[in-house]
Motif scaffolding. Structure first.
Motif, PDB file in Angstrom:
ATOM      1  N   VAL A 127      44.873  31.298  46.186  1.00 33.75           N
ATOM      2  CA  VAL A 127      43.474  31.565  45.862  1.00 33.75           C
ATOM      3  C   VAL A 127      43.259  33.070  45.926  1.00 33.75           C
ATOM      4  N   ASP A 128      43.106  33.678  44.751  1.00 31.18           N
ATOM      5  CA  ASP A 128      42.960  35.128  44.647  1.00 31.18           C
ATOM      6  C   ASP A 128      41.506  35.526  44.900  1.00 31.18           C
ATOM      7  N   TRP A 129      41.276  36.828  45.033  1.00 30.74           N
ATOM      8  CA  TRP A 129      39.988  37.334  45.490  1.00 30.74           C
ATOM      9  C   TRP A 129      39.248  38.086  44.383  1.00 30.74           C
ATOM     10  N   CYS A 130      39.482  37.703  43.151  1.00 28.38           N
ATOM     11  CA  CYS A 130      38.807  38.360  42.035  1.00 28.38           C
ATOM     12  C   CYS A 130      37.358  37.880  41.924  1.00 28.38           C
ATOM     13  N   HIS A 131      36.470  38.772  41.505  1.00 28.48           N
ATOM     14  CA  HIS A 131      35.063  38.443  41.234  1.00 28.48           C
ATOM     15  C   HIS A 131      34.396  37.802  42.454  1.00 28.48           C
TER      16      HIS A 131
ATOM     17  N   LEU B 180      30.997  38.394  49.051  1.00 23.97           N
ATOM     18  CA  LEU B 180      31.619  37.361  49.878  1.00 23.97           C
ATOM     19  C   LEU B 180      32.561  37.980  50.900  1.00 23.97           C
ATOM     20  N   ARG B 181      32.873  37.217  51.939  1.00 23.38           N
ATOM     21  CA  ARG B 181      33.865  37.625  52.933  1.00 23.38           C
ATOM     22  C   ARG B 181      34.960  36.574  53.000  1.00 23.38           C
ATOM     23  N   GLY B 182      36.183  37.047  53.115  1.00 26.23           N
ATOM     24  CA  GLY B 182      37.306  36.128  53.146  1.00 26.23           C
ATOM     25  C   GLY B 182      37.259  35.164  54.306  1.00 26.23           C
TER      26      GLY B 182
ATOM     27  N   SER C 149      47.784  29.767  49.967  1.00 25.40           N
ATOM     28  CA  SER C 149      48.122  31.188  50.000  1.00 25.40           C
ATOM     29  C   SER C 149      46.842  32.001  49.839  1.00 25.40           C
ATOM     30  N   ILE C 150      46.512  32.758  50.865  1.00 31.06           N
ATOM     31  CA  ILE C 150      45.284  33.551  50.892  1.00 31.06           C
ATOM     32  C   ILE C 150      45.588  34.949  50.371  1.00 31.06           C
ATOM     33  N   CYS C 151      44.816  35.373  49.384  1.00 25.82           N
ATOM     34  CA  CYS C 151      45.096  36.666  48.756  1.00 25.82           C
ATOM     35  C   CYS C 151      43.808  37.459  48.585  1.00 25.82           C
ATOM     36  N   GLU C 152      43.374  38.110  49.674  1.00 31.83           N
ATOM     37  CA  GLU C 152      42.218  39.001  49.555  1.00 31.83           C
ATOM     38  C   GLU C 152      42.624  40.431  49.886  1.00 31.83           C
ATOM     39  N   TRP C 153      43.938  40.697  49.739  1.00 31.62           N
ATOM     40  CA  TRP C 153      44.499  42.049  49.782  1.00 31.62           C
ATOM     41  C   TRP C 153      44.239  42.763  51.111  1.00 31.62           C
ATOM     42  N   SER C 154      44.126  41.992  52.177  1.00 36.96           N
ATOM     43  CA  SER C 154      43.988  42.486  53.556  1.00 36.96           C
ATOM     44  C   SER C 154      42.632  43.119  53.846  1.00 36.96           C
ATOM     45  N   ARG C 155      41.661  42.930  52.975  1.00 31.37           N
ATOM     46  CA  ARG C 155      40.369  43.595  53.156  1.00 31.37           C
ATOM     47  C   ARG C 155      39.658  43.157  54.434  1.00 31.37           C
ATOM     48  N   ASP C 156      39.839  41.891  54.824  1.00 34.77           N
ATOM     49  CA  ASP C 156      39.136  41.354  55.989  1.00 34.77           C
ATOM     50  C   ASP C 156      40.113  41.031  57.120  1.00 34.77           C
ATOM     51  N   LYS C 157      41.244  41.758  57.160  1.00 34.16           N
ATOM     52  CA  LYS C 157      42.268  41.585  58.189  1.00 34.16           C
ATOM     53  C   LYS C 157      42.607  40.108  58.411  1.00 34.16           C
TER      54      LYS C 157
END
Length: 252
Positions: free
Chosen positions: A17-21, A25-27, A48-56
């Motif tokens: 689940v990618d974090w586009c658009h 929101l917060r992961g 698989s969590i993919c928010e590019w480490s923005r929310d640790k």
């Protein structure tokens, strides 16, 4: 929930689940909804969590998904691989069976690096107990890329059932050493030359074991699949630029 059920009906085993658009929101509050939706399907699926480490995500995702990206996207360059590896150095305590730090897919075979650099890339990911997702075209790859991706004793380190992510135990201007304990009581040790000239890299047993005192260890080279012999107190190798040595050590 409808999407998760549709994926389950299709027999999906792995869901990224990618974090586009996702503006606003917060992961850490959004991804648990996917967790519940997957559970409701009664079909086991890797999330698989993919928010590019923005929310640790390493701080909260262990009970939410099975793996989480720890950085932004990888690129097929030596600089990108080493930057991502450096960002994993303090994350080892968060990884373990069924909850993994994900430094992103592999670039092995995509052409932007040498085979030597790809071996180091693959060795680092194996030491990190990273999910290994081939990012190249597996239908048409060189024998060099195939040999790297299928190296049995290196893969065994990544897949070790203890699931311990490596610690970086030494780093200087041009080199670094990583170590991880394995399920059979041995240790995997990785020596890396980050520099642009040949360099001697030393792995000291007291640093590998995080314990004082003189120790001896029987060393096996995992890329060469050959026993090296017993070493007292340390193991060193002179490495080409961007090269590595990955060994397994049985301490006595």
């Amino acid at each position: 929930a409808r999407d998760a059920q549709r994926f389950a009906d299709w027999g999906v085993d792995f869901m990224k689940v990618d974090w586009c658009h996702t503006a606003g929101l917060r992961g850490r509050t959004t991804y648990p909804k996917w967790t519940e939706a997957i559970r409701a399907t009664r079909r086991p699926m890797v999330l698989s969590i993919c928010e590019w480490s923005r929310d640790k995500p390493w701080e909260w995702a262990g009970s939410v998904g099975h793996m989480w990206r720890t950085t932004s996207d990888i690129a097929d360059t030596w600089a990108s691989v080493m930057d991502i590896a450096a960002r994993q150095a303090d994350l080892h305590e968060y990884a373990g069976p069924d909850h993994w730090n994900d430094p992103d897919m592999l670039e092995v075979g995509n052409g932007g690096m040498s085979d030597e650099e790809y071996r180091t890339h693959f060795s680092l990911w194996a030491m990190l107990a990273a999910p290994l997702v081939a990012g190249n075209d597996v239908r048409a790859m060189s024998e060099g890329a195939r040999a790297i991706l299928t190296a049995p004793e290196v893969l065994a380190v990544d897949q070790d059932p203890r699931g311990s992510q490596a610690r970086r135990v030494r780093r200087d201007d041009v080199s670094e050493v990583w170590a991880r304990p394995l399920a059979d009581g041995t240790h995997a040790v990785l020596l890396v030359n980050r520099g642009d000239a040949r360099a001697n890299v030393v792995a000291r047993w007291d640093e590998v074991l995080d314990a004082k005192g003189s120790r001896r260890g029987n060393v096996r080279d995992l890329w060469e699949r050959a026993d090296v012999g017993e070493r007292d107190g340390y193991y060193d190798r002179t490495l080409a630029p961007h090269a590595c040595a990955l060994v397994k050590v049985a301490f006595t």
